[in-house]
Design a protein around this motif. Structure first.
Motif, PDB file in Angstrom:
ATOM      1  N   SER A 168       0.731  -1.174  -0.247  1.00  0.00           N
ATOM      2  CA  SER A 168      -0.086  -0.071  -0.096  1.00  0.00           C
ATOM      3  C   SER A 168       0.754   1.213  -0.069  1.00  0.00           C
ATOM      4  N   PHE A 169       0.261   2.418  -0.270  1.00  0.00           N
ATOM      5  CA  PHE A 169       1.067   3.758  -0.353  1.00  0.00           C
ATOM      6  C   PHE A 169       1.504   3.812   1.182  1.00  0.00           C
ATOM      7  N   LYS A 170       0.622   3.485   2.121  1.00  0.00           N
ATOM      8  CA  LYS A 170       1.245   3.664   3.566  1.00  0.00           C
ATOM      9  C   LYS A 170       2.556   3.124   3.820  1.00  0.00           C
ATOM     10  N   GLU A 171       2.388   1.811   3.390  1.00  0.00           N
ATOM     11  CA  GLU A 171       3.669   0.850   3.726  1.00  0.00           C
ATOM     12  C   GLU A 171       4.883   1.456   3.088  1.00  0.00           C
ATOM     13  N   ALA A 172       4.629   1.638   1.881  1.00  0.00           N
ATOM     14  CA  ALA A 172       5.626   2.610   1.033  1.00  0.00           C
ATOM     15  C   ALA A 172       6.140   3.651   1.450  1.00  0.00           C
ATOM     16  N   VAL A 173       5.332   4.411   2.049  1.00  0.00           N
ATOM     17  CA  VAL A 173       5.756   5.520   2.834  1.00  0.00           C
ATOM     18  C   VAL A 173       6.858   5.153   3.962  1.00  0.00           C
ATOM     19  N   PHE A 174       6.263   4.530   4.721  1.00  0.00           N
ATOM     20  CA  PHE A 174       6.942   4.213   6.053  1.00  0.00           C
ATOM     21  C   PHE A 174       8.320   3.339   5.717  1.00  0.00           C
ATOM     22  N   ASN A 175       8.286   2.502   4.842  1.00  0.00           N
ATOM     23  CA  ASN A 175       9.281   1.579   4.723  1.00  0.00           C
ATOM     24  C   ASN A 175      10.452   2.340   3.588  1.00  0.00           C
ATOM     25  N   SER A 176       9.874   3.122   2.858  1.00  0.00           N
ATOM     26  CA  SER A 176      10.651   3.953   1.901  1.00  0.00           C
ATOM     27  C   SER A 176      11.200   3.344   0.811  1.00  0.00           C
ATOM     28  N   MET A 177      11.983   2.091   1.219  1.00  0.00           N
ATOM     29  CA  MET A 177      12.772   1.451   0.159  1.00  0.00           C
ATOM     30  C   MET A 177      12.534  -0.156   0.430  1.00  0.00           C
ATOM     31  N   PRO A 178      12.335  -0.784  -0.444  1.00  0.00           N
ATOM     32  CA  PRO A 178      12.089  -2.277  -0.449  1.00  0.00           C
ATOM     33  C   PRO A 178      13.077  -3.103   0.259  1.00  0.00           C
ATOM     34  N   GLN A 179      13.144  -4.305   0.878  1.00  0.00           N
ATOM     35  CA  GLN A 179      14.291  -4.855   1.307  1.00  0.00           C
ATOM     36  C   GLN A 179      15.023  -5.495   0.339  1.00  0.00           C
ATOM     37  N   ASP A 180      14.494  -5.407  -0.947  1.00  0.00           N
ATOM     38  CA  ASP A 180      15.209  -5.974  -2.206  1.00  0.00           C
ATOM     39  C   ASP A 180      16.349  -4.878  -2.870  1.00  0.00           C
ATOM     40  N   LYS A 181      16.200  -3.616  -2.322  1.00  0.00           N
ATOM     41  CA  LYS A 181      17.122  -2.513  -2.598  1.00  0.00           C
ATOM     42  C   LYS A 181      16.532  -1.929  -3.743  1.00  0.00           C
ATOM     43  N   GLY A 182      15.436  -2.079  -4.472  1.00  0.00           N
ATOM     44  CA  GLY A 182      14.738  -1.363  -5.489  1.00  0.00           C
ATOM     45  C   GLY A 182      13.992  -0.164  -4.954  1.00  0.00           C
ATOM     46  N   LEU A 183      13.138   0.556  -5.476  1.00  0.00           N
ATOM     47  CA  LEU A 183      12.482   1.549  -5.236  1.00  0.00           C
ATOM     48  C   LEU A 183      11.092   1.307  -5.649  1.00  0.00           C
ATOM     49  N   TYR A 184       9.895   1.842  -4.813  1.00  0.00           N
ATOM     50  CA  TYR A 184       8.602   1.715  -5.084  1.00  0.00           C
ATOM     51  C   TYR A 184       7.971   2.542  -6.440  1.00  0.00           C
ATOM     52  N   MET A 185       7.318   1.827  -6.833  1.00  0.00           N
ATOM     53  CA  MET A 185       6.468   2.659  -8.310  1.00  0.00           C
ATOM     54  C   MET A 185       5.200   2.024  -8.283  1.00  0.00           C
ATOM     55  N   PRO A 186       4.136   2.889  -8.709  1.00  0.00           N
ATOM     56  CA  PRO A 186       2.896   2.716  -8.817  1.00  0.00           C
ATOM     57  C   PRO A 186       2.749   1.452  -9.660  1.00  0.00           C
ATOM     58  N   VAL A 187       1.893   0.483  -9.235  1.00  0.00           N
ATOM     59  CA  VAL A 187       1.580  -0.706 -10.326  1.00  0.00           C
ATOM     60  C   VAL A 187       0.659  -0.007 -11.461  1.00  0.00           C
ATOM     61  N   GLU A 188      -0.077   0.904 -11.235  1.00  0.00           N
ATOM     62  CA  GLU A 188      -0.932   1.584 -12.431  1.00  0.00           C
ATOM     63  C   GLU A 188      -0.630   3.172 -12.387  1.00  0.00           C
ATOM     64  N   ILE A 189      -0.289   3.920 -13.441  1.00  0.00           N
ATOM     65  CA  ILE A 189      -0.063   5.241 -13.623  1.00  0.00           C
ATOM     66  C   ILE A 189      -1.274   5.667 -14.142  1.00  0.00           C
ATOM     67  N   PRO A 190      -2.226   6.407 -13.469  1.00  0.00           N
ATOM     68  CA  PRO A 190      -3.394   6.538 -13.927  1.00  0.00           C
ATOM     69  C   PRO A 190      -3.563   7.966 -14.716  1.00  0.00           C
ATOM     70  N   GLN A 191      -4.409   8.014 -15.697  1.00  0.00           N
ATOM     71  CA  GLN A 191      -4.596   9.211 -16.517  1.00  0.00           C
ATOM     72  C   GLN A 191      -5.367  10.162 -15.791  1.00  0.00           C
ATOM     73  N   LEU A 192      -4.799  11.567 -15.975  1.00  0.00           N
ATOM     74  CA  LEU A 192      -5.848  12.660 -15.590  1.00  0.00           C
ATOM     75  C   LEU A 192      -6.824  12.803 -16.930  1.00  0.00           C
ATOM     76  N   ASP A 193      -7.876  13.339 -16.401  1.00  0.00           N
ATOM     77  CA  ASP A 193      -9.226  13.510 -17.250  1.00  0.00           C
ATOM     78  C   ASP A 193      -8.753  14.365 -18.179  1.00  0.00           C
ATOM     79  N   ALA A 194      -9.044  14.125 -19.505  1.00  0.00           N
ATOM     80  CA  ALA A 194      -8.748  15.016 -20.569  1.00  0.00           C
ATOM     81  C   ALA A 194      -9.123  16.379 -20.459  1.00  0.00           C
ATOM     82  N   ASP A 195     -10.564  16.492 -19.854  1.00  0.00           N
ATOM     83  CA  ASP A 195     -11.178  17.742 -19.703  1.00  0.00           C
ATOM     84  C   ASP A 195     -10.201  18.727 -18.737  1.00  0.00           C
ATOM     85  N   PHE A 196      -9.741  18.034 -17.765  1.00  0.00           N
ATOM     86  CA  PHE A 196      -8.872  18.619 -16.550  1.00  0.00           C
ATOM     87  C   PHE A 196      -7.786  19.374 -17.342  1.00  0.00           C
ATOM     88  N   ILE A 197      -7.062  18.434 -18.088  1.00  0.00           N
ATOM     89  CA  ILE A 197      -6.059  18.989 -18.822  1.00  0.00           C
ATOM     90  C   ILE A 197      -6.236  20.143 -19.594  1.00  0.00           C
TER      91      ILE A 197
END
Length: 435
Positions: free
Chosen positions: A14-43
């Motif tokens: 979860s986001f909360k877990e990533a915030v507090f753990n900061s860095m996974p134990q495998d020494k990678g970095l956290y990234m979103p599983v899905e990068i959502p698109q902002l609404d085209a009307d908003f842009i």
């Protein structure tokens, strides 16, 4: 919002877990599983919104239901309570001033948002949260002010001896309370390595509740997307729809946030990674060989990074496809002599005083225009720190014109408090355990 490790795409936290753990134990970095698109009307209508409105919309799109809407809106409004104006220098050239927060650096966006997210998630009676942070200049000051007085937190800042400016050092070492500073006899890369080793150490993780405030923490990256969207809004109000961003790049979190914004739907024509002689990424973009090297001290000290942590995130955003990445990102590097020339050129052409990091971003814009003479896009170079932080860099006539903010004057009478350590991890570990 679910996140994975760049070293293990099957991991889900979860986001909360990533915030507090900061860095996974495998020494990678956290990234979103899905990068959502902002609404085209908003842009399309983004020019109608304020920075606060934009920040909330971007944060809520990314975080989804991690924080209730009203709480998130209040958090964003409290954290991002200063402006980020795109100052017009000529018809197609803008400087984005990101130094109007309390520490006078762009890192206030990330540090203030992160500290408030952590405070929101912390519950009374929980174990003390130990925040470790390495700084090459501005991160430490922003984190110190962001977390100063936050209950149930303790911040430990590591900075390289003799390699930050006097004002930056005062911002790190004069806070007291829940902030402590360690002066490391080494480089920023040494400081960063100590922090990363601490997160991988089993005994330290059993003893302390460790997290990081460096840009390796995903909650630092998210709020930095806000000012890219807001800059586009400012340009649209002036009838400009094509934009190039030139970003002073050290640990590559800043440009990484810009590329995340692009992946969310922000229409950016080109990103320029502007570095000093610590040019790991420009060399990689040129020859396809990623080779880190020990960092070298320069006038643009916040960019003195030989092994940029966030580059793995950028490669992840582009699925390790260097050819596609090179279509969107170009890199340039400049030495100290060129940086000083850039400072003087900006002052002569625009009557504008820019810090060395900002000057490097400007020089990269000029070089890009020489290489691409038919590209008439608006160009924005990011100003990441107030020039008052670098008084010894400027010629005397320019230095005399720099307005010294009141918060800097207040630091001058405060005593410095910093412990001293070498670069060996055992010494750092013993320090943490003994304290």
């Amino acid at each position: 919002m679910k996140l994975y490790s760049t070293n293990n795409k099957d991991l889900r936290v979860s986001f909360k877990e990533a915030v507090f753990n900061s860095m996974p134990q495998d020494k990678g970095l956290y990234m979103p599983v899905e990068i959502p698109q902002l609404d085209a009307d908003f842009i399309e209508n983004i020019d109608r919104y304020s920075l606060s409105d934009i920040a909330y919309q971007v944060a809520s799109t990314l975080l989804k239901d991690e924080i209730p809407a009203d709480d998130l809106k209040a958090l964003v409004e409290e954290a991002i309570n200063f402006n980020a104006p795109a100052v017009k220098l000529d018809e197609k050239t803008f400087v984005l001033e990101l130094f109007h927060g309390p520490s006078l650096a762009f890192k206030d966006f990330g540090a203030r948002f992160m500290s408030r997210v952590m405070a929101y998630f912390l519950k009374d009676g929980e174990q003390l949260l130990d925040v470790l942070v390495a700084t090459s200049g501005d991160t430490g000051g922003a984190v110190a002010l962001g977390f100063l007085g936050v209950p149930n937190t303790r911040v430990t800042i590591l900075y390289p001896e003799g390699k930050v400016s006097p004002i930056q050092e005062l911002q790190l070492t004069t806070n007291g309370a829940n902030i402590r500073a360690i002066e490391v006899k080494g480089t920023f890369d040494d400081c960063q390595a100590l922090v990363k080793q601490a997160f991988a150490d089993e005994e330290l993780n059993k003893t302390f509740r460790l997290t990081s405030a460096n840009s390796i923490n995903i909650s630092r990256l998210i709020p930095q997307t806000f000012y890219y969207f807001n800059t586009y809004a400012q340009l649209k109000r002036q009838g400009l729809n094509e934009v190039i961003f030139s970003v002073p790049s050290g640990n590559f979190g800043n440009i990484g946030a810009g590329l995340l914004a692009y992946k969310m739907g922000l229409p950016v024509k080109q990103f320029i990674a502007a570095t000093n002689v610590n040019d790991t990424v420009p060399r990689y973009l040129e020859n396809g060989v990623y080779e880190t090297k020990p960092s070298v001290q320069t006038y643009a000290n916040a960019m003195d990074v030989g092994a940029p942590s966030n580059w793995v995130r950028i490669m992840d955003l582009f699925n390790q496809d260097l050819a596609t990445l090179k279509e969107k990102v170009v890199g340039y590097r400049f030495d100290d002599e060129e940086t000083l020339s850039g400072i003087k050129e900006i002052y002569k052409k625009f009557d504008y005083i820019a810090c060395p990091h900002t000057a490097i971003a400007y020089l990269a814009i000029e070089q890009y225009r020489k290489d691409n003479p038919k590209d008439e896009s608006a160009a924005v170079f990011l100003s990441t720190a107030h020039p008052c932080k670098f008084p010894d860099i400027f010629p005397k006539d320019m230095a005399n014109e720099i307005n010294i903010p009141t918060q800097v004057k207040a630091l001058e009478n405060k005593p410095k408090h910093a412990d001293k350590l070498g670069v060996d991890f055992q010494g750092f570990k013993d320090y943490l355990l003994s304290k």
